[in-house]
Design a protein around this motif. Structure first.
Motif, PDB file in Angstrom:
ATOM      1  N   ARG A   1       0.852  -1.191   0.000  1.00 41.54           N
ATOM      2  CA  ARG A   1       0.000   0.000   0.000  1.00 41.54           C
ATOM      3  C   ARG A   1       0.881   1.232   0.000  1.00 41.54           C
ATOM      4  O   ARG A   1       1.966   1.229   0.563  1.00 41.54           O
ATOM      5  N   PRO A   2       0.387   2.313  -0.617  1.00 44.65           N
ATOM      6  CA  PRO A   2       1.190   3.536  -0.600  1.00 44.65           C
ATOM      7  C   PRO A   2       1.294   4.120   0.818  1.00 44.65           C
ATOM      8  O   PRO A   2       0.381   3.971   1.620  1.00 44.65           O
ATOM      9  N   ILE A   3       2.422   4.729   1.084  1.00 45.40           N
ATOM     10  CA  ILE A   3       2.583   5.430   2.359  1.00 45.40           C
ATOM     11  C   ILE A   3       2.003   6.828   2.186  1.00 45.40           C
ATOM     12  O   ILE A   3       2.467   7.597   1.351  1.00 45.40           O
ATOM     13  N   TYR A   4       0.971   7.154   2.954  1.00 46.31           N
ATOM     14  CA  TYR A   4       0.350   8.463   2.822  1.00 46.31           C
ATOM     15  C   TYR A   4       1.013   9.496   3.712  1.00 46.31           C
ATOM     16  O   TYR A   4       1.121  10.659   3.363  1.00 46.31           O
ATOM     17  N   LEU A   5       1.410   9.044   4.892  1.00 51.27           N
ATOM     18  CA  LEU A   5       1.983  10.014   5.825  1.00 51.27           C
ATOM     19  C   LEU A   5       3.244   9.442   6.444  1.00 51.27           C
ATOM     20  O   LEU A   5       3.255   8.303   6.905  1.00 51.27           O
ATOM     21  N   GLU A   6       4.280  10.233   6.408  1.00 53.08           N
ATOM     22  CA  GLU A   6       5.526   9.778   6.995  1.00 53.08           C
ATOM     23  C   GLU A   6       6.185  10.950   7.714  1.00 53.08           C
ATOM     24  O   GLU A   6       6.200  12.069   7.210  1.00 53.08           O
ATOM     25  N   THR A   7       6.684  10.687   8.918  1.00 43.50           N
ATOM     26  CA  THR A   7       7.483  11.720   9.568  1.00 43.50           C
ATOM     27  C   THR A   7       8.831  11.106   9.918  1.00 43.50           C
ATOM     28  O   THR A   7       8.917   9.927  10.251  1.00 43.50           O
ATOM     29  N   LYS A   8       9.863  11.922   9.803  1.00 40.93           N
ATOM     30  CA  LYS A   8      11.201  11.451  10.128  1.00 40.93           C
ATOM     31  C   LYS A   8      11.804  12.338  11.205  1.00 40.93           C
ATOM     32  O   LYS A   8      12.007  13.524  10.973  1.00 40.93           O
ATOM     33  N   ASP A   9      12.042  11.734  12.357  1.00 35.36           N
ATOM     34  CA  ASP A   9      12.671  12.450  13.479  1.00 35.36           C
ATOM     35  C   ASP A   9      12.063  13.823  13.696  1.00 35.36           C
ATOM     36  O   ASP A   9      12.771  14.821  13.894  1.00 35.36           O
ATOM     37  N   LEU A  10      10.753  13.863  13.663  1.00 37.69           N
ATOM     38  CA  LEU A  10      10.054  15.133  13.804  1.00 37.69           C
ATOM     39  C   LEU A  10      10.187  15.662  15.231  1.00 37.69           C
ATOM     40  O   LEU A  10      10.039  14.922  16.194  1.00 37.69           O
ATOM     41  N   VAL A  11      10.505  16.943  15.332  1.00 34.80           N
ATOM     42  CA  VAL A  11      10.565  17.600  16.636  1.00 34.80           C
ATOM     43  C   VAL A  11       9.524  18.713  16.636  1.00 34.80           C
ATOM     44  O   VAL A  11       9.514  19.554  15.752  1.00 34.80           O
ATOM     45  N   VAL A  12       8.632  18.680  17.629  1.00 39.88           N
ATOM     46  CA  VAL A  12       7.585  19.696  17.655  1.00 39.88           C
ATOM     47  C   VAL A  12       7.628  20.460  18.969  1.00 39.88           C
ATOM     48  O   VAL A  12       8.138  19.968  19.975  1.00 39.88           O
ATOM     49  N   GLY A  13       7.084  21.663  18.945  1.00 37.45           N
ATOM     50  CA  GLY A  13       7.057  22.491  20.152  1.00 37.45           C
ATOM     51  C   GLY A  13       6.560  23.868  19.810  1.00 37.45           C
ATOM     52  O   GLY A  13       6.202  24.148  18.667  1.00 37.45           O
ATOM     53  N   TYR A  14       6.510  24.712  20.831  1.00 34.86           N
ATOM     54  CA  TYR A  14       6.033  26.081  20.622  1.00 34.86           C
ATOM     55  C   TYR A  14       7.187  27.060  20.783  1.00 34.86           C
ATOM     56  O   TYR A  14       8.051  26.878  21.637  1.00 34.86           O
ATOM     57  N   ASP A  15       7.172  28.101  19.968  1.00 38.05           N
ATOM     58  CA  ASP A  15       8.129  29.204  20.079  1.00 38.05           C
ATOM     59  C   ASP A  15       9.574  28.724  20.139  1.00 38.05           C
ATOM     60  O   ASP A  15      10.372  29.234  20.928  1.00 38.05           O
ATOM     61  N   GLY A  16       9.879  27.744  19.346  1.00 36.05           N
ATOM     62  CA  GLY A  16      11.257  27.277  19.287  1.00 36.05           C
ATOM     63  C   GLY A  16      11.679  26.372  20.426  1.00 36.05           C
ATOM     64  O   GLY A  16      12.802  25.875  20.446  1.00 36.05           O
TER      65      GLY A  16
END
Lengths: 350, 273
Positions: free
Chosen positions: B17-32
């Motif tokens: 199946r196709p990959i629809y969503l992929e994240t790689k080493d995603l870093v999230v947060g607010y205001d840096g």
């Protein structure tokens, strides 16, 4: 089953479509009636047969002809165009701030425009120049943008609808006060005229004014109409609009520029006019039974035109020969509508 | 397999199946300031991924960063193989639709009007719907059983009904991925179950990929193909539900004493008084 629901959809939509048709037909009739009244009524009453003769070009010599062509007709066109522009400016601001009582006057944008126009008049006329219409519009535009920036700064810091309005009213007061200072200390005869203008009036508009006014108002109104689609997405909130593919940054700038330009054009020619921007979109939405921009935008434009024709008729005829400021009349009819909006919201909250 | 990587192997034939969503080493947060780092997702067509974790752990933050409402601090997000920041708003709207928790206030709009906005990416300059668009709207509304509400004012229905209308809206947008932020808020158990059934049907029949955050652990266990546990500054566990809904993982995730909560039966043990 499938058939039944087909009928249902058709039914619901045709009911709504009929309602829209009826409202627009009513607006058209009102526009014609009020335009006729505005042309006929005044210090010199022109009977309808005479009016038709004048408009069809059969009568080109009488005093009536002079009055209709050089005074009443340009004034009528100005009131209609500027009224439409005000209603659209109000609708855009209500969309932008998601606030039903936002409008160019109440947020101080009209007063900002007024201040910069007054300032420019004093500088330019004081150095014995003449203020052209283009300069009037540009200085009004600059003024309304400055006031808009203040409102935006405030709206970033506070998240309350009513506080935003209070801040706008305060900005309006500051600008009006500053304008009054300027007027008080100006002595030149030209500047004394400023006083009438700063109260708001459609009087003294000539054909030269109509040209540039028509171009600016019609072009920006068309631009607003072509924003119907992103506006309809924005009505669900910024995040949903974004998820539907709206470029929020561009859209916001477009809304700010268009609402400021529309409000500025009105102020440049007729001074600040209150409440049209709030009352008209509200009434039109109720009448149409929807807030879909595709119908509300043209509806509000015509509604604003009609409302201003009506108010201008009252402003110049009720206490004739004395003219009342247009803003006084629009406030008398518009302010109760704003109060009714507030009451309705309070009821809905409970 | 990397412990925090999700997807790919558990479903039969998933790798084709196709990959629809992929994240790689995603870093999230607010205001840096980084809040959560090391988010690695691989979500295929036809899969449901659920984020669970304590309140304020950052589930919504991850979701918001994936759609670009928040600037992600590091790492990359790919939607159908393309980096999300290279997609225009319009391209993204064809790939992904959302259902958010924020309550919205509309004025004089019917439920059908709201669902119709889902067709936004497909309509022309003025946004006028074609008959085909209307069919899709009806299909979506039928799927969530809200067709009867079509002429009702959106502000005059219950919170639960509004939630379902918003789901119909997300479906009408016909995306590859649907993202839902706590979709079961405001719903009673009946509609919670119904909503999850709709999601399952959607995933199976249309090969949509679903990523959502949920509070109700029993529901998450039933509906998800993969579960990702968010706590502190990262992903503490991820994988198919069988591996996640064990006393060890759940107790650790929610700081529970052993024996207080049984993640499989949903049974809870209150303090003796």
């Amino acid at each position: 089953m499938q058939k039944q629901s087909d009928i249902d959809v058709g039914f619901g939509r045709s009911v709504r479509r009929r309602r829209v048709t009826i409202v627009f037909a009513a607006l058209a009739v009102l526009l014609v009636v009020l335009a006729t009244l505005n042309l006929c009524i005044g210090s010199l009453n022109v009977p309808i047969p005479d009016l038709l003769a004048i408009l069809s070009g059969q009568d080109t010599t009488s005093t009536n002809y002079q009055v209709i062509w050089s005074i009443r007709l340009p004034r009528l066109i100005a009131a209609a165009l500027l009224g439409g522009a005000l209603a659209l400016a109000g609708f855009l601001l209500q969309t932008f701030f998601n606030n039903p009582i936002a409008g160019p006057f109440i947020l101080g944008i009209s007063s900002g425009a007024k201040l910069v126009v007054a300032l420019m008049m004093i500088v330019v006329v004081g150095s014995s120049g003449v203020m052209t219409n283009g300069m009037m519009i540009i200085s009004a535009f600059v003024g309304s943008l400055i006031a808009m920036v203040f409102v935006l700064l405030v709206s970033r810091r506070i998240n309350s609808m009513s506080m935003l309005i209070v801040a706008g009213v305060m900005i309006g007061y500051i600008c009006s006060a500053a304008t009054d200072f300027l007027i008080t200390f100006a002595s030149d005869a030209n500047i004394v005229n400023l006083k009438n203008w700063s109260l708001g009036s459609f009087s003294g508009i000539n054909w030269g004014d109509i040209g540039i006014m028509t171009v600016v108002v019609i072009l920006s109104s068309l631009a607003v109409f072509f924003l119907s689609k992103p506006i309809s997405a924005f009505q669900l909130g910024e995040q949903y609009a974004k998820s539907m593919g709206v470029n929020i940054r561009v859209f916001r700038v477009a809304l700010i520029l268009l609402s400021s330009l529309l409000a500025a054009t009105v102020t440049a020619f007729a001074g600040p006019i209150s409440f049209v921007g709030i009352a008209v979109p509200h009434v039109i939405k109720r009448a149409l039974g929807t807030s879909k921009p595709l119908v509300v935008i043209p509806g509000a434009f015509f509604g604003g035109a009609i409302f201003c024709l009506f108010c201008d008729l009252i402003a110049r005829s009720v206490f004739a020969p004395t003219e009342v400021s247009i803003s006084a009349v629009t406030a008398i009819f518009g302010a109760p509508i704003v109060i009714s909006i507030l009451l309705k919201r309070e009821k809905a909250r409970r | 397999m990397d412990e925090t990587r999700v997807g790919g192997t558990a479903l039969g034939g998933a790798s084709e199946r196709p990959i629809y969503l992929e994240t790689k080493d995603l870093v999230v947060g607010y205001d840096g300031v980084p809040l959560i780092s090391g988010v690695n997702i691989q979500l295929h067509a036809g899969e449901i991924l659920t984020l669970i974790g304590p309140n304020g752990a950052g589930k919504s933050t991850i979701l918001k960063s994936i759609v670009g409402y928040l600037e992600s601090l590091d790492g990359a997000v790919y939607i159908s193989g393309r980096p999300v920041n290279e997609l225009s708003a319009h391209d993204l709207s064809l790939e992904l639709s959302v259902m958010l928790t924020e309550r919205m206030r509309t004025e004089l709009l019917t439920c059908a009007d709201i669902v119709e906005t889902g067709r936004y990416p497909y309509t022309g300059r003025l946004g006028i719907l074609t008959d085909e668009d209307r069919d899709k709207v009806r299909e979506a509304m039928n799927m969530v059983h809200v067709w009867d509400l079509r002429d009702r004012d959106f502000m005059q229905i219950s919170d639960g009904q509004r939630q379902r209308i918003m789901l119909a809206r997300a479906i009408a947008q016909e995306p590859h991925i649907i993202m839902l932020d706590e979709p079961t808020n405001y719903l009673d158990i009946h509609y919670q179950i119904e909503l999850l059934n709709v999601l399952r049907r959607l995933v199976r029949t249309r090969d949509v990929a679903v990523i959502m955050s949920l509070h109700e652990l029993p529901l998450a266990r039933k509906v998800s193909d993969y579960v990702m546990c968010i706590k502190g500054d990262g992903v503490v566990a991820a994988g198919p539900p069988e591996g996640i809904f064990t006393p060890e993982v759940i107790n650790e995730l929610y700081d529970l004493e052993p024996g207080v909560f049984d993640p499989i039966t949903g049974n809870i043990q209150l303090e003796e008084i």
